[in-house]
Design an enzyme around this catalytic site. Structure first.
Site, short mmCIF file in Angstrom:
data_model
loop_
_atom_site.label_atom_id
_atom_site.label_comp_id
_atom_site.label_asym_id
_atom_site.label_seq_id
_atom_site.Cartn_x
_atom_site.Cartn_y
_atom_site.Cartn_z
N ASP A 127 0.71 -1.16 -0.21
CA ASP A 127 -0.07 0.14 0.11
C ASP A 127 0.90 1.33 -0.06
OD1 ASP A 127 -2.25 1.78 0.86
OD2 ASP A 127 -3.09 -0.27 0.82
N ASP A 142 -3.12 2.13 17.91
CA ASP A 142 -3.80 0.81 17.74
C ASP A 142 -2.93 -0.24 16.93
OD1 ASP A 142 -6.00 1.88 19.04
OD2 ASP A 142 -7.15 2.24 17.10
N ASP A 193 10.38 0.91 0.79
CA ASP A 193 9.57 1.78 -0.06
C ASP A 193 10.05 1.42 -1.51
OD1 ASP A 193 8.45 3.78 -1.31
OD2 ASP A 193 9.03 5.26 0.06
N HIS A 207 -3.43 5.55 3.79
CA HIS A 207 -4.28 4.52 3.47
C HIS A 207 -3.52 3.23 3.80
CE1 HIS A 207 -6.19 1.71 0.49
NE2 HIS A 207 -7.18 2.69 0.51
N ASN A 220 -13.95 0.25 -7.53
CA ASN A 220 -14.58 1.21 -6.94
C ASN A 220 -15.39 1.99 -8.25
OD1 ASN A 220 -14.26 0.68 -4.43
ND2 ASN A 220 -12.62 2.43 -4.18
N ALA A 243 -6.78 -7.75 -8.72
CA ALA A 243 -7.94 -8.56 -8.35
C ALA A 243 -8.20 -9.68 -9.42
CB ALA A 243 -9.03 -7.74 -7.97
N TYR A 258 -6.02 -11.11 -11.37
CA TYR A 258 -5.26 -12.33 -11.71
C TYR A 258 -5.53 -13.47 -11.07
CZ TYR A 258 -1.77 -8.44 -12.92
OH TYR A 258 -1.12 -7.64 -13.55
N SER A 308 -11.57 -1.48 -0.58
CA SER A 308 -10.31 -1.40 0.00
C SER A 308 -10.43 -1.92 1.17
CB SER A 308 -9.67 -0.05 0.15
OG SER A 308 -9.02 0.46 -1.22
#
Length: 375
Positions: free
Chosen positions: A60, A69, A79, A91, A196, A208, A210, A260
């Site tokens: 992400d 949390d 990165d 995100h 979306n 998604a 694949y 997401s």
């Protein structure tokens, strides 16, 4: 093919409803807003598994480990975007909190689906508001493909990808597809958001689409498919994806809609299964999630719902069934003599009567033959 990866979070609104007077109040409000906990039957599922020992790679925008949390839950990773400035981690932190949030204090903060799991942060894309997204392609060299391979090589049991599409390229890429198969071959379960633009272009969305990736759509509180959720024939399941409270920044929260969040929740379910059944294959984890659904379509599958609404408790039960041996080994009964007793004496008696009749017939025949010979 190099392309910009678009995080799939649709909207974000600051949680400060009723203007909480302190961080404690905000944490309590965040916990109270987690309607997905009941929808996924998580309190019951946690009696079976909490995700202990499982690593979920969050591919992400980066994960902020300073959020209360997520204390102790984040493993640092690379990165791969090549960007040295701009917004970072909003995100990715949101998605990580849905997967492995641990809350803080008594009844405050966010609890993830797998609160005992760890998340491995791998930055592969830029934030929606980053101006660099308009100037360059994220990573410049298959950042997602590299991220998938990195995660698979560094112990990820589950790889969560709440992103997709971008730069007008919706056909996928060979390096990404090869990396997906590489990770599956190493035993990793891959999960991605379906996209979306279901109420607009409804385009095929990668990663998604694949083969082998668990593609996840979104439902609302009534478990109805959200209008924005992409409807495709590769959709696996749907999960809560509207009015979802997530972590934001270092110590705040946001409420958002999008596939997401739905994908992150299903990645958490995969973590629960992997903790309960560490040797279970990615295929069988996917089957357990698909078999353990609510509100299954009448025909068993639809482009809108996939196999139904994901449910953590039912998925764990399905995994238990899939993991059970085909036939249980026989267990000894109360009899331990020379051999097991016959199940019924009736066949034995009938057999003995048959044998007596047969022997009698032979004696009669022999006597008759002897009589004829002596005559």
């Amino acid at each position: 093919m190099n392309r910009l990866l678009v995080p799939a979070l649709l909207t974000a609104l600051v949680v400060g409803v009723a203007a909480p007077s302190s961080s404690d109040d905000m944490g309590e409000a965040a916990r109270a807003g987690q309607w997905q906990l009941g929808a996924l039957r998580l309190p019951e599922a946690w009696r079976m598994s909490r995700g202990a020992g499982v690593v979920v790679a969050v591919l992400d925008t980066g994960v902020n480990s300073r959020h209360p949390d997520l204390a102790g839950a984040v493993l640092p990773g690379p990165d791969l975007t090549g960007a040295t400035r701009g917004p970072w981690g909003q995100h990715g932190t949101a998605m990580a909190s849905l997967i492995a949030g641990r809350g803080h204090g008594d009844g405050r903060g966010l609890i993830g689906v797998a609160p005992a799991a760890e998340v491995l942060s791998v930055r592969v894309t830029l934030e929606n508001g980053d101006p660099l997204r308009e100037q360059r392609r994220s990573g410049g060299g298959d950042a997602l493909a590299k991220g998938i391979r990195y995660a698979a090589d560094h112990g990820a049991d589950v790889i969560s990808m709440s992103l997709g599409g971008g730069s007008g390229s919706w056909e996928g890429s060979a390096p990404e597809e090869e990396s997906v198969q590489y990770a599956i071959g190493k035993g990793a379960v891959l999960v991605a958001s379906s996209g979306n633009d279901g109420d607009a272009g409804n385009r095929k969305n990668f990663p998604a689409a694949y083969p082998g990736v668990i593609a996840v759509g979104a439902v609302d509180r009534a478990l109805q498919v959200a209008r924005f959720s992409n409807r495709q024939d590769y959709l696996s399941v749907v999960a809560p994806g509207t009015e979802i409270v997530t972590a934001d920044g270092a110590d705040s929260y946001v409420v958002g809609d999008g596939t997401s969040s739905a994908a992150a929740l299903v990645a958490g379910i995969a973590a629960l299964i992997k903790a309960a059944h560490p040797e279970m294959s990615p295929y069988h984890v996917r089957r357990a999630i698909e078999l353990g659904t609510r509100k299954r379509p009448a025909d068993g599958y639809s482009r809108a719902y996939g196999h139904g609404v994901a449910n953590a408790l039912l998925a764990l039960r399905a995994a238990d069934r899939l993991a059970a041996p085909a036939s249980a080994a026989p267990t000894p009964g109360a009899y331990f003599g020379e051999g097991p007793p016959p199940p019924s004496r009736l066949p034995v008696v009938a057999g003995m009567l048959t044998l007596v009749v047969a022997l009698s017939a032979r004696v009669i025949v022999r006597h008759r033959r002897r009589g004829r010979d002596s005559a």
